[in-house]
Design a protein around this motif. Structure first.
Motif, PDB file in Angstrom:
ATOM      1  N   SER A  36       0.877  -1.188   0.000  1.00  0.00           N
ATOM      2  CA  SER A  36       0.000   0.000   0.000  1.00  0.00           C
ATOM      3  C   SER A  36       0.904   1.225   0.000  1.00  0.00           C
ATOM      4  CB  SER A  36      -0.935  -0.018   1.196  1.00  0.00           C
ATOM      5  OG  SER A  36      -0.213  -0.078   2.381  1.00  0.00           O
ATOM      6  N   ARG A  37       1.036   1.737  -1.187  1.00  0.00           N
ATOM      7  CA  ARG A  37       2.051   2.773  -1.424  1.00  0.00           C
ATOM      8  C   ARG A  37       1.722   4.097  -0.751  1.00  0.00           C
ATOM      9  NH1 ARG A  37       6.048  -0.116  -3.386  1.00  0.00           N
ATOM     10  NH2 ARG A  37       5.224  -1.781  -4.628  1.00  0.00           N
ATOM     11  N   ASN A  38       0.456   4.311  -0.467  1.00  0.00           N
ATOM     12  CA  ASN A  38       0.075   5.631   0.029  1.00  0.00           C
ATOM     13  C   ASN A  38       0.076   5.718   1.553  1.00  0.00           C
ATOM     14  OD1 ASN A  38      -0.343   6.702  -2.534  1.00  0.00           O
ATOM     15  ND2 ASN A  38      -2.295   5.622  -2.650  1.00  0.00           N
ATOM     16  N   LEU A  39       0.490   4.650   2.174  1.00  0.00           N
ATOM     17  CA  LEU A  39       0.425   4.607   3.629  1.00  0.00           C
ATOM     18  C   LEU A  39       1.235   5.737   4.254  1.00  0.00           C
ATOM     19  CD1 LEU A  39      -1.112   2.516   5.192  1.00  0.00           C
ATOM     20  CD2 LEU A  39       1.021   1.395   5.703  1.00  0.00           C
ATOM     21  N   GLU A  40       0.614   6.405   5.204  1.00  0.00           N
ATOM     22  CA  GLU A  40       1.320   7.483   5.883  1.00  0.00           C
ATOM     23  C   GLU A  40       1.539   7.202   7.353  1.00  0.00           C
ATOM     24  OE1 GLU A  40      -0.571  11.196   5.186  1.00  0.00           O
ATOM     25  OE2 GLU A  40      -0.313  11.054   3.019  1.00  0.00           O
ATOM     26  N   ARG A  41       0.635   6.478   7.947  1.00  0.00           N
ATOM     27  CA  ARG A  41       0.781   6.199   9.375  1.00  0.00           C
ATOM     28  C   ARG A  41       0.664   4.697   9.594  1.00  0.00           C
ATOM     29  NH1 ARG A  41      -1.965  10.886   9.002  1.00  0.00           N
ATOM     30  NH2 ARG A  41      -3.962   9.830   8.832  1.00  0.00           N
ATOM     31  N   LEU A  42       1.603   4.153  10.305  1.00  0.00           N
ATOM     32  CA  LEU A  42       1.623   2.706  10.503  1.00  0.00           C
ATOM     33  C   LEU A  42       2.081   2.408  11.929  1.00  0.00           C
ATOM     34  CD1 LEU A  42       1.477  -0.171   9.395  1.00  0.00           C
ATOM     35  CD2 LEU A  42       3.824   0.068   8.634  1.00  0.00           C
ATOM     36  N   TRP A  43       1.270   1.629  12.606  1.00  0.00           N
ATOM     37  CA  TRP A  43       1.641   1.183  13.945  1.00  0.00           C
ATOM     38  C   TRP A  43       1.900  -0.320  13.901  1.00  0.00           C
ATOM     39  CZ3 TRP A  43      -1.876   4.981  13.092  1.00  0.00           C
ATOM     40  CH2 TRP A  43      -1.732   6.170  13.810  1.00  0.00           C
ATOM     41  N   LEU A  44       3.049  -0.701  14.356  1.00  0.00           N
ATOM     42  CA  LEU A  44       3.398  -2.123  14.390  1.00  0.00           C
ATOM     43  C   LEU A  44       3.857  -2.516  15.785  1.00  0.00           C
ATOM     44  CD1 LEU A  44       5.356  -2.578  11.046  1.00  0.00           C
ATOM     45  CD2 LEU A  44       3.122  -3.467  11.593  1.00  0.00           C
ATOM     46  N   ALA A  45       3.340  -1.854  16.784  1.00  0.00           N
ATOM     47  CA  ALA A  45       3.823  -2.125  18.133  1.00  0.00           C
ATOM     48  C   ALA A  45       3.606  -3.592  18.496  1.00  0.00           C
ATOM     49  CB  ALA A  45       3.105  -1.233  19.135  1.00  0.00           C
ATOM     50  N   ARG A  46       4.592  -4.166  19.063  1.00  0.00           N
ATOM     51  CA  ARG A  46       4.590  -5.561  19.545  1.00  0.00           C
ATOM     52  C   ARG A  46       4.452  -6.586  18.416  1.00  0.00           C
ATOM     53  NH1 ARG A  46       0.604  -7.135  23.095  1.00  0.00           N
ATOM     54  NH2 ARG A  46       1.882  -8.824  23.821  1.00  0.00           N
ATOM     55  N   CYS A  47       4.747  -6.223  17.218  1.00  0.00           N
ATOM     56  CA  CYS A  47       4.788  -7.234  16.159  1.00  0.00           C
ATOM     57  C   CYS A  47       6.155  -7.898  16.246  1.00  0.00           C
ATOM     58  CB  CYS A  47       4.568  -6.608  14.794  1.00  0.00           C
ATOM     59  SG  CYS A  47       2.910  -6.001  14.577  1.00  0.00           S
ATOM     60  N   LYS A  48       6.234  -8.871  17.114  1.00  0.00           N
ATOM     61  CA  LYS A  48       7.561  -9.395  17.431  1.00  0.00           C
ATOM     62  C   LYS A  48       8.104 -10.320  16.351  1.00  0.00           C
ATOM     63  CE  LYS A  48       6.528  -8.997  22.274  1.00  0.00           C
ATOM     64  NZ  LYS A  48       6.413  -9.640  23.569  1.00  0.00           N
ATOM     65  N   MET A  49       7.229 -10.813  15.497  1.00  0.00           N
ATOM     66  CA  MET A  49       7.712 -11.746  14.478  1.00  0.00           C
ATOM     67  C   MET A  49       8.283 -11.016  13.257  1.00  0.00           C
ATOM     68  SD  MET A  49       6.970 -15.006  15.237  1.00  0.00           S
ATOM     69  CE  MET A  49       6.359 -15.898  13.811  1.00  0.00           C
ATOM     70  N   VAL A  50       7.985  -9.767  13.154  1.00  0.00           N
ATOM     71  CA  VAL A  50       8.481  -9.032  11.986  1.00  0.00           C
ATOM     72  C   VAL A  50       9.975  -8.796  12.160  1.00  0.00           C
ATOM     73  CG1 VAL A  50       8.308  -6.882  10.720  1.00  0.00           C
ATOM     74  CG2 VAL A  50       6.275  -7.941  11.618  1.00  0.00           C
ATOM     75  N   THR A  51      10.733  -9.139  11.130  1.00  0.00           N
ATOM     76  CA  THR A  51      12.169  -8.967  11.209  1.00  0.00           C
ATOM     77  C   THR A  51      12.604  -7.836  10.276  1.00  0.00           C
ATOM     78  OG1 THR A  51      12.695 -10.463   9.423  1.00  0.00           O
ATOM     79  CG2 THR A  51      12.407 -11.436  11.595  1.00  0.00           C
ATOM     80  N   ASP A  52      13.898  -7.709  10.164  1.00  0.00           N
ATOM     81  CA  ASP A  52      14.451  -6.682   9.289  1.00  0.00           C
ATOM     82  C   ASP A  52      13.927  -6.809   7.862  1.00  0.00           C
ATOM     83  OD1 ASP A  52      15.908  -5.477  11.226  1.00  0.00           O
ATOM     84  OD2 ASP A  52      17.666  -6.727  10.919  1.00  0.00           O
ATOM     85  N   MET A  53      13.735  -8.057   7.429  1.00  0.00           N
ATOM     86  CA  MET A  53      13.275  -8.266   6.062  1.00  0.00           C
ATOM     87  C   MET A  53      11.894  -7.638   5.866  1.00  0.00           C
ATOM     88  SD  MET A  53      15.700  -9.908   4.676  1.00  0.00           S
ATOM     89  CE  MET A  53      15.156 -10.781   3.215  1.00  0.00           C
ATOM     90  N   GLY A  54      11.024  -7.887   6.830  1.00  0.00           N
ATOM     91  CA  GLY A  54       9.676  -7.344   6.717  1.00  0.00           C
ATOM     92  C   GLY A  54       9.670  -5.831   6.744  1.00  0.00           C
ATOM     93  N   ILE A  55      10.372  -5.269   7.693  1.00  0.00           N
ATOM     94  CA  ILE A  55      10.356  -3.817   7.794  1.00  0.00           C
ATOM     95  C   ILE A  55      11.076  -3.213   6.588  1.00  0.00           C
ATOM     96  CG2 ILE A  55      12.473  -3.478   9.146  1.00  0.00           C
ATOM     97  CD1 ILE A  55       9.161  -1.695   9.759  1.00  0.00           C
TER      98      ILE A  55
END
Lengths: 724, 582
Positions: free
Chosen positions: A199-218
């Protein structure tokens, strides 16, 4: 616009609508900005309305004649209370249709209401699913199908059950999506993060406590969502310096970045500080950041305005000083729970010419340090600081006359002297919190009311306040929030004075104010028409009369009458009938409240979300009746003597929207396991408590019914009173 | 040049001779052991040790004076005679000047030995005591020798370097001084052997050779050497962090042949080469019983050197290399192993090719093996297809290029793709909303279960309800009833299959009209008592029946009928189908 809601409620029948409509427009001469049309057009319509309404007054289908634009105009003015809109939509079909096309923000109460909500509100742009605990991929697919072009914001922070497929669906189909809150999705994988990246237009994103997301995901998010302005990666333990560094390289528009509690080190900080627009940076609890990393930083971050470095335990004051020197534009700074605030740190704080707010909660403060800070800051938080003395505090307030907000909670060393200097120099103080400043005497507290007339928020919990002080406080006419819990000396008389003058009060806390009786509460109910929150816990003197008078406060959202043994079902019934907005109710240890009261509650308080029924005389019947309150989410049911396991089971089953239930652990083996599993699958969390049943002896002290809890400190209080 | 620490003089002389590009085997046919390789640090030790161990016979031999006894000789085979030793390329004048001084020292030791010998005459029987005394002396001697040799050994290449270099004083101010220290050692050693074997001074004779040798090396060195300034990049030799000031260490330089020699230990009898001295020793057993003695087989022990050893560094023989001592920014190599690896990596052909990627080449087989461990396993992939073995490299790449993103591993991505497809097809096909469900679910519900009036019925007339009903439900012995449905594509069966089961089993028969293999279906059931149950199941596309279970507790209100809706998404729920519960 609270009245208008009531009006609509009254006119569900046809008669009288014309007057209502006219009333509406007469009270809204100055229309607030409305979202769907330009202001010029709106004004023109506004002018035309009365004539139109008057002209068509005699027509039978008066309601239908109102154009949608007019209805939208009305709806624009109904933002303050969600219930008003509900009433509006129930007037007639056209109103219903107008409301469904007008509404932008939708917050479904339960997952199973989502389809209906989507069908009813096809133009919703903000979807808050925080009350829906189970959101499956199919549900997200239906969301993206129904709100394909309109959806701009979705909140999934409390939901579970969806996977990357659902997220991908949203990201691909809803091109207008600007805001996603995926906090607490602890099982969200990198693949889901990659899906977000679409979603290219995203401006605000909260990923608090998404512990499975790694460097690759971010990394995928950083590359895909380059328009990001706000990113919260709090508690993302899988993301390291590399991921944060890539975010800082790719998302150059970032304004706000939350890196709290992440395992990041100094390696990513240079890139982060080079973000050209970064204004808000949170580095709370980043334990891998140490002195060396901070001191060696060379980048200056001129755009930075808010910096939160609370709880960075491996950072000393020297490193903080060097950081502060690199952020000259800082407005707000939090160094809570960190380190010694010394002279050097304070002097580097002093260099920040724009600094408005400093939070030093829980830090060790030296007098010289405080003396140097004493500048500029408009708000200061010194709560729970050790080492705040009269001298230091006085030097702050003396040098800074414009202080707006001061928090000296639990600064136990300050005395009347500080208070005298605060009140004499900072007369523009709007918020003063000084819970548990035990050395301050009642004379000192009187000064507050005498000098600080602009106060809006005042917290004097656990102080030596007396009626004289309250009478002085009645001079603060702007007061919105007054917390005077555990002020054992206050009596009705003081409250009456406050009630006479502070008509704007919305929240009052009278926790364990034993001197309060029905007279005081009656004064409150009369004097504070806007009252939303009242805490009368352990005010053992109040009876049903208090509740009867409080039932006049139609805005009441929160009522706590825990431990008021003289309250009975009659009072509760009055509240239920009068305060239909009631959302939170705590009637723990109101021993005389029984099913009768609860039945009224179930019948009238349809907005009830949270209830504490422990120790009441409520039985299965009452509990089952509560199940008809469809909003009910949070129940605490401990020590209900006449509750049977089967009654409990039935109630649990019947309350579809429950999210959290506190139960006594003795029920655990008695309630069938499959049932519990079923309820849990619906999104409810059980908390099993094993508290012993407390037996209270109620004694009369000085005309006051005092509840003795043997192990607690309150015993001492009451004994002291007895000695006095 | 041989930078051997505890190497006996003959050894160093030998290797120095080998430096003159003469085959040691050819030159020393009489010596079985030619410790040729400088990398073998123990070789010197072995000699010292063997010298020590063989000293008693040596002494007896010296007792019997000078007659080159055959037996002793055989026992001392590896004890080379210094007389025969060829040239050493040190400065003969210096050596000569120190010889006399050393001679005196040696004579002192000689005196002690003589006194022992005289004692030995008296206590011939007490061999133990004698041996002890002898050992004492020889220990002293070897100690001195080892000390001298170690320093001498370090000095030798320096002399050569000094001779070789056009500017001998370059950065090594200590070399001259060291020469002074060390030369006497060599002489002392030589004279020691002399005095032990025969009282003969052959120094003069040797001198000519030495001079000749030094001349030779001088000639060799005088050839113009083009010093190129090409900095070969080799960071892998572990020297980069070290910043020793140029004079604080000695520099040794090995020749190419030494570096590249596959074997470093050669049997002087048969000429076979070995990589390890231990293997050579094992090999030597085949050449005679004398090699089978424990002493001959034992690993030469480290003789503890008491004096601190000077720091020693190595130079690459490739002129122009940064690791060559002539280079302006000379960076010495730390160990001999470093020299070997460096030389092979930087100045030799890369003959080992990775069989997997067929691009990477290595000159050291260990490097190839290291590479092969990782080759083809680059797990960090960019969306452009480039693979990386390290995450930080990937992120550097992604940060550098616009539009490149880290690629999530394939299996995850596949899931994503397929699910997307599923969504699309689902959206296109839509739910067959016109499907006719006809439910005639039946469960035999006993009328005995207490009937609870709904909440809406009024206040205050509740009878406390018990969940016994549930138990009855769960435990009741219902027949395995299968209720067929009359005319529909879909039918419902409500069964409680067996005793103790706590769920009601519903079964829907009919065709699910859908293209996917598996897909979730949501089922809503609401009883006439207002209880709603939602459950979702996975179905098979061509399944004729769908079964699902609902907890019995959902039915505590004892419904007499239920409505059931089956749909693909929550959104599509609409049509409920009645289902009577009797």
């Amino acid at each position: 616009m609270a009245e208008s809601g009531d009006l609509f409620r009254r006119i569900r029948g046809r008669d009288g609508f014309a007057t209502v409509a006219l009333d509406l427009f007469s009270t809204t001469r100055n229309p607030s900005p409305c979202s769907y049309s330009g202001s010029a057009k709106r004004l023109r319509i506004g002018d035309a309305i009365p004539a139109a309404v008057v002209a068509e007054e005699d027509r039978r289908d008066l309601v239908d004649s109102l154009s949608e634009e007019i209805l939208f105009l009305i709806l624009d003015r109904l933002e303050s209370d969600p219930l008003d809109k509900k009433s509006f939509s129930l007037v007639c079909r056209s109103f219903y249709a107008a409301e469904s096309r007008h509404r932008r923000a939708v917050t479904p109460l339960r997952s199973d209401l989502l389809p209906a909500a989507l069908a009813r509100y096809p133009l919703a742009s903000r979807l808050d699913l925080s009350l829906c605990h189970r959101i499956t991929d199919a549900a997200l697919a239906s969301v993206s199908g129904a709100l394909r072009s309109s959806l701009r914001s979705i909140d999934l922070s409390r939901s579970r059950g969806f996977s990357q497929a659902g997220i991908g669906n949203l990201a691909v189909n809803c091109a207008a999506l600007v805001e996603i809150n995926l906090s607490n999705a602890t099982d969200l994988s990198d693949a889901a993060a990659a899906a977000i990246g679409r979603s290219r237009n995203l401006e605000r994103l909260w990923l608090a406590r998404c512990k499975m997301v790694t460097d690759m995901g971010i990394g995928c998010i950083a590359v895909g969502c380059q328009k990001l302005r706000l990113l919260c990666l709090k508690w993302c333990l899988g993301i390291s310096d590399l991921g944060v560094g890539l975010v800082a390289v790719k998302c150059k528009r970032l304004r706000s970045l939350d890196l709290s509690f992440m395992p990041i080190t100094k390696k990513c900080l240079p890139a982060v500080l080079q973000l050209p627009h970064l204004e808000d940076l949170a580095l709370v609890g980043c334990l891998s950041i140490d002195d060396e990393g901070l001191i060696s930083l060379k980048q200056e971050c001129k755009s930075l305005q808010v910096l939160d470095m609370s709880n960075c335990q491996h950072v000393s004051h020297a490193a903080f000083s060097s950081v502060l020197n690199k952020a000259p534009g800082l407005r707000q700074m939090s160094l809570a729970y960190n380190c010694l605030v010394t002279h050097s740190l304070a002097s580097s704080l002093q260099k920040l010419s724009k600094l408005q707010c400093i939070k030093l909660d829980g830090s060790e403060v030296t007098t010289s340090g405080l003396g140097t800070i004493a500048k500029l800051a408009l708000r200061e938080g010194l709560s729970k600081c050790s080492g705040v003395t009269d001298e230091g505090l006085s030097s702050i307030v003396m040098k800074h006359k414009g202080l707006v907000k001061l928090d000296v909670t639990c600064c136990r060393n300050i005395t009347d002297f500080s208070l005298a200097s605060i009140t004499s120099s900072c007369t523009s103080l709007a918020s003063l919190r000084m819970e548990s400043c035990t050395l301050v005497s009642k004379e000192g507290l009187r000064l507050i009311g005498q000098h600080c007339h602009l106060l809006e928020e005042l917290d004097l919990t656990d102080n030596d306040l007396d009626d004289e002080g309250l009478i002085a406080i009645s001079g603060c006419q702007k007061l919105c929030i007054l917390k005077i819990g555990i002020c054992l000396k206050i009596k009705d008389e003081g409250l009456i004075h406050v009630a006479k003058s502070c008509s704007k009060l919305q929240e009052i806390d009278l926790y364990r104010s034993l001197g309060i009786t029905d007279t005081g509460v009656m004064a409150i109910a009369r004097g504070f028409p806007l009252l939303q929150t009242i805490n009368l816990a352990y005010c053992t003197g109040i009876t049903d009369d208090s509740l009867r008078s409080l039932s006049k406060c139609s805005n009441l959202y929160t009522l706590e009458i825990r431990g008021c043994p003289q309250v009975s079902s009659l009072g509760l019934a009055a509240i239920a009938v009068g305060c239909q907005k009631l959302t939170n109710l705590d009637i723990k240890k109101c021993y005389h409240v029984n099913d009768a009261g609860i039945l009224f509650l179930a019948c009238f308080s349809q907005n009830l979300r949270q209830i504490n029924l422990s120790y009441c005389s409520v039985t299965d019947v009452g509990l089952l009746a509560l199940a008809s309150v469809s909003c009910l989410q949070n129940m605490t049911i401990l020590h209900l003597g006449r509750l049977t396991p089967s009654g409990l089971a039935a109630a649990l089953l019947a309350c579809g929207g429950l999210t959290k239930v506190k139960l006594h652990s003795s029920f655990k083996p008695l309630v069938p396991k499959p049932l519990l599993k079923h309820i849990e699958a619906r999104g409810c969390v059980f908390q099993w408590r094993d508290k012993p049943f407390q037996v209270f002896s109620l004694l009369w002290f000085k005309d006051t019914l005092v509840e003795l809890e043997p192990s607690e400190v309150w015993k001492q209080h009451s004994q002291e009173m007895h000695v006095d | 040049m041989v930078p051997e620490r505890r190497r006996p003089p003959e050894a160093s002389s030998k290797s120095s001779s080998s430096m003159m590009s003469e085959s040691p085997r050819n030159r020393k046919p009489d010596l079985p052991f030619t410790p040729f390789d400088s990398t073998n640090l123990w070789c010197g030790d072995r000699h010292g040790r063997s010298f020590l161990e063989f000293s008693p016979p040596l002494v007896t031999q010296s007792n019997g004076l000078f007659g080159p006894d055959r037996e002793t000789k055989s026992k001392n085979q590896h004890e080379p005679s210094p007389v025969d030793d060829p040239v050493m390329d040190w400065n003969p004048r210096l050596m000569l000047s120190n010889l006399s001084f050393l001679e005196q020292k040696i004579h002192q030791v000689q005196d002690i030995v003589r006194s022992i010998i005289s004692h030995e005459d008296q206590f011939l029987d007490q061999a133990n005591e004698l041996a002890a005394q002898q050992q004492l002396v020889t220990a002293d001697l070897t100690y001195i020798i080892i000390q001298l040799i170690s320093t001498a050994g370090t000095l030798l290449p320096d002399i050569k370097n000094a001779l070789l270099s056009t500017n001998p004083a370059v950065g090594r101010p200590g070399s001259n001084q060291k020469q002074h220290e060390i030369l006497p050692v060599e002489v002392a050693k030589a004279s020691q052997y002399d005095s032990l074997i025969k009282d003969l001074n052959s120094c003069g004779g040797k001198e000519d050779e030495l001079i000749k040798c030094s001349n030779n090396s001088g000639v060799e060195a005088s050839e113009p050497i083009p010093i190129e300034d090409h900095d070969t990049k080799d960071n892998d030799d572990g020297m980069d962090g070290e910043n020793l000031p140029p004079g604080s260490y000695e520099v040794l330089q090995l020749e190419e042949e030494e570096i590249l020699a596959p074997h470093t230990h050669f049997c002087l009898i048969c000429g076979k080469g070995f990589k390890r001295d231990a293997n050579l020793r094992m090999h030597m057993r085949g050449h005679g019983d004398e090699y089978k003695s424990p002493a001959a087989l034992a690993k030469p022990s480290k003789e503890a050197s008491i004096e601190p050893q000077p720091i020693r560094r190595y130079s690459c023989p490739f002129v122009g290399c940064k690791r060559n001592k002539e280079h302006k920014k000379f960076q010495p190599l730390k160990t001999i192993l470093c020299v070997k690896n460096h030389y092979k990596r930087s100045h030799c052909d890369k003959s080992y090719t990775c069989s997997r990627c067929r691009t990477k080449k290595f000159s050291i087989i260990a490097d190839l093996k290291t590479h092969e461990k990782h080759c083809g396993r680059d797990k960090w992939i960019c969306s452009c297809g480039t693979t990386f073995s390290r995450k930080d490299k990937l992120f550097g790449h992604v940060a550098l290029f616009q539009g490149h993103a880290p690629a999530i591993p394939m299996d995850d991505a596949k899931v994503l793709v397929t699910s997307d497809k599923a969504q699309v097809s689902e959206a296109s096909s839509g739910m067959p909303g016109n499907m006719d469900y006809n439910f005639s679910g039946n469960t035999s519900l006993d009328a005995q279960s207490p009937d609870l009036k709904g909440v809406d019925d009024g206040h205050g007339c509740f009878s406390p309800m018990t969940l016994d009903a549930c138990n009855i439900w769960g435990l009741a012995e219902f027949p395995h009833s299968a209720y067929e449905v009359s005319e529909s594509t879909f039918s419902f069966l409500a069964t409680v299959p067996f005793k103790g089961m706590e769920k009601i089993k519903f079964q829907a028969a009919g065709m699910m009209n859908c293209s996917e293999q598996h897909y979730p279906v949501i089922i809503y059931i609401r009883s006439n008592k207002g209880v709603q149950v939602e459950t979702s199941i996975m179905t098979d596309a061509h399944a004729r029946t769908v079964s699902f279970e609902v907890p019995v507790y959902s039915w505590h209100l004892n419904p007499t009928s239920a409505e059931i809706s089956i749909c693909r998404t929550q959104h599509e729920r609409g049509k409920y189908y009645k289902c009577r519960i009797t």
